[in-house]
Design an enzyme around this catalytic site. Structure first.
Site, short mmCIF file in Angstrom:
data_model
loop_
_atom_site.label_atom_id
_atom_site.label_comp_id
_atom_site.label_asym_id
_atom_site.label_seq_id
_atom_site.Cartn_x
_atom_site.Cartn_y
_atom_site.Cartn_z
N LYS A 88 0.88 -1.41 -0.05
CA LYS A 88 0.38 0.21 -0.02
C LYS A 88 1.29 1.29 0.10
O LYS A 88 0.80 1.99 -0.23
CB LYS A 88 -1.21 0.33 1.46
N GLU A 110 -9.44 5.99 3.22
CA GLU A 110 -10.20 4.97 3.83
C GLU A 110 -9.39 4.16 4.56
O GLU A 110 -8.39 3.76 3.75
CB GLU A 110 -11.42 4.31 3.21
N SER A 380 1.70 -9.68 -1.41
CA SER A 380 1.32 -8.76 -0.63
C SER A 380 1.34 -7.40 0.85
O SER A 380 1.75 -6.37 0.70
CB SER A 380 -0.43 -8.32 -1.14
#
Lengths: 399, 261
Positions: A88, A110, A380
């Protein structure tokens, strides 16, 4: 009005937002298009990726897991080793740099699993921006460590108690804040969804995963993988790794959705997997596959992983599924938890529950592949944030 | 002259918003009837959606209740039909988000809405970039005098956009008076008068103002500049929370009518 970049992916995507936000989307697109061709911007972004995020992240050969499964050779793209513990951060920093260029001072974000919230809070701290993160109260309860991390980083975490109290409602609240404060606030959307230009921007900033992975596997093995696997919530890590291989026709691309308690149970987040509940619709500014009831009300979803617990999928994935460039499957909560433990034991890596869905698919298919075949899986994120969830699941299973 | 044009004969007009199904279907129909028969000139009939991202907490909560009460597009259209049976003759504009309309089927939705007696549509998540699909359905080859899709302009709209939106606008223009979501504000936004004048430069259809107007005093102030005053949140809050919603709706409509006449 015409956009600078294509706003759609086949019939999917678009800009289904209130008029108040349209000028902000246009401004964002302009800033992004300028930045893309601006050597200075690229230099700054690449420098941060190296010196702050720790890129390139390694490609790890999973020797014991490959041996255990007895089929394909498995390689892990280690986004779990990126600063803040997940992919991210790539997009959060990229967008935060755009925010500085647009002269805005405040970001809202968010978060579901909390990884994007932590990444946004980190980028905000690094670049001196005010940061507010919206998070469903259900997710706050199951991802407590990340809530604390965001606060430590100086962000304000606002609990969302409307609707299903998960990611979808956090996005609603972030958009409402953005509509209200759009003149000085940027919405730092964390996944490859939402209105154009977000899906494109997020893919571009995440494409570093695929670009690196392709170079690394060629260097290490001398050829491309047969299969690339990634989990798909909104789909940002998947689109990031896929983008490196999308032009390599021989490379099979597999996305893994959250199967929850199983497709037939109705409790899942498999947008491509459940033809009874998933139809093309419009949610959060984009046209894509959406889990919904027959009246077009957005359905409640379920997954053990907060980051995959969302009713819609990024529009580019919808297109790739239609044109069969990528294939999508799902892993249940139980399969993901099994995969979680397997990776811990065989490789000494604690994966995020989201990434464990991708590992579950590796476990399903590796043994039926030849030993000279290669699977590249995008790991991830790391699983530290999920320890509470896993401990509780283990307790329940013992009882 | 169609119902919308007729409604604007005596300006400024009063346009309350109320969601069907809140606090239940029967009462919501009675409330809308009471508005219509006590001074409302046009009503925005709310269609509920699970994720109303342009709405503040009051309308979110009301539409959530409506959904829990089992409201659907189908029932909402039947309610419009019922209102016409009860001699409600003012324009009824359906206001809702796009996804439930898509799920119902756009072609069928537009046909059924017209047949039920609706006069137009407001879709907050359908900017001009995305409205062709819906507008093409509206003007489909078999339909005479298509219902209008009411276009929205925001305080953030550039003058280029304003011109593009206002050009070919039908029915009226919905001018969002504040940068934000629906809900009452303490005072009327500064610069509203300038904003209205700029819109008028590009279009001759009436300009109605909504978002943030909660009291008759504010309505009066806006009514001196605009052709219509849209009141949503205050309606829902006052009437939905009342023990006698129908009586309250009458009083509410009368109090606005008095200052706008």
């Amino acid at each position: 009005m015409p956009t600078l970049l294509p706003p759609k992916f086949g019939p999917y995507g678009g800009q289904f937002v209130p008029e108040t936000l349209m000028p902000a989307l246009i401004e964002l697109e302009e800033a992004f298009v300028k930045a893309k061709t601006d050597v200075e911007f690229q230099k700054e972004f690449n420098k941060l990726m190296a010196s702050f995020v720790g890129r390139p992240t390694p490609l790890t050969y999973a020797k014991r897991l490959s041996e255990k499964l007895g089929g394909a050779q498995i390689y892990l793209k280690r986004e779990d080793l990126a600063h803040t513990g997940a992919h991210k951060i790539n997009n959060a920093l990229g967008q935060a740099l755009l925010v500085k260029r647009m002269g805005k001072k405040r970001i809202v974000a968010e978060t579901g699993a909390g990884q994007h919230g932590v990444a946004s809070a980190t980028a905000a701290a690094l670049l001196g921006l005010e940061c507010v993160v919206y998070m469903g109260s259900v997710d706050i309860a199951r991802q407590e460590p990340n809530v604390f991390r965001m606060k430590l980083l100086g962000a304000e975490v606002r609990p969302v108690n409307s609707g299903t109290k998960t990611l979808k409602d956090a996005i609603n609240e972030a958009i409402r804040d953005w509509v209200t404060n759009v003149r000085d606030t940027h919405y730092l959307l964390g996944s490859a969804l939402g209105p154009h230009p977000y899906p494109t921007i997020v893919r571009e900033f995440q494409s570093v995963i695929g670009t690196e992975a392709r170079e690394q596997i060629l260097l290490e093995v001398g050829r491309l993988p047969d299969t690339v696997i990634a989990c798909v919530g909104g789909g940002s890590n998947a689109i990031g790794v896929f983008s490196g291989f999308v032009d390599d026709e021989g490379v099979e691309l597999i996305g893994v959705e959250a199967g929850g308690s199983g497709i037939n149970s109705g409790k899942h987040a498999a947008r491509f997997g459940d033809a009874t509940k998933a139809r093309v619709g419009v949610i959060h500014g984009t046209r894509t596959y959406v889990l919904q009831d027959e009246d077009g009300q957005i359905a409640e979803t379920h997954s053990v992983s907060a980051g995959l617990d969302y009713a819609a999928v990024g529009p580019e994935h919808a297109m790739m599924r239609d044109n069969e460039r990528a294939f999508y499957t799902s892993a249940t909560d139980a399969e993901a938890l099994d995969a979680f433990h397997t990776l811990c034991h065989t490789e000494g890596i604690i994966p995020a529950l989201e990434s464990s869905h991708a590992v579950a698919e590796v476990i399903k298919r590796a043994s039926s592949m030849r030993k000279d075949q290669i699977i590249l899986v995008n790991l991830s994120g790391r699983g530290d944030k999920d320890l509470n969830t896993v401990i509780n699941e283990m307790k329940e299973n013992r009882e | 002259m169609n119902r919308i044009e007729n409604a604007f004969k005596n300006k400024p007009i009063f346009m309350p918003y109320f969601p069907l199904g809140y606090p239940n279907l029967e009462i919501s129909i009675d409330v809308i009837e009471a508005f219509a028969k006590n001074g409302a000139d046009l009503i925005e009939v709310g269609l509920s959606f699970s994720d109303p991202l342009a709405d503040g907490p009051v309308i979110q909560q009301a539409t959530q209740v409506a959904l829990e009460q089992g409201i659907t597009i189908k029932k909402s259209l039947q309610a419009v039909k019922e209102l016409r049976k009860r001699d409600v003759t003012i324009p009824l504009i359906l206001m809702g988000y796009y996804n439930p309309m898509l799920a119902y089927g756009l072609e069928k939705f537009v046909l059924d809405a017209k047949e039920a007696g609706a006069d137009g549509f407001i879709i907050p998540d359908l900017p001009i970039e995305e409205s062709d699909e819906f507008e093409n359905v509206l003007v489909g080859p078999t339909r005479e005098s298509p219902l209008p899709l009411i276009r929205m302009i925001a305080p953030t709209s550039s003058s280029d956009r304003m011109e593009k939106i206002a050009r070919n606008a039908k029915g009226f223009i919905y001018l969002v008076s504040v940068t934000g979501i629906t809900g009452e504000r303490k005072s009327i936004a500064e610069g509203l008068s300038d904003l209205i004048s700029s819109v008028r430069e590009h279009s001759s259809v009436p300009v109605c103002v909504g978002f943030g107007i909660g009291t008759p005093e504010q309505a009066k102030e806006v009514g001196q500049m605009a052709d219509g005053v849209i009141v949503g949140t205050a309606c829902v809050r006052t009437i939905g929370g009342s023990e006698n919603p129908v009586e309250m709706a009458r009083e509410f409509a009368k109090s606005f009518l008095k200052v706008l006449q």
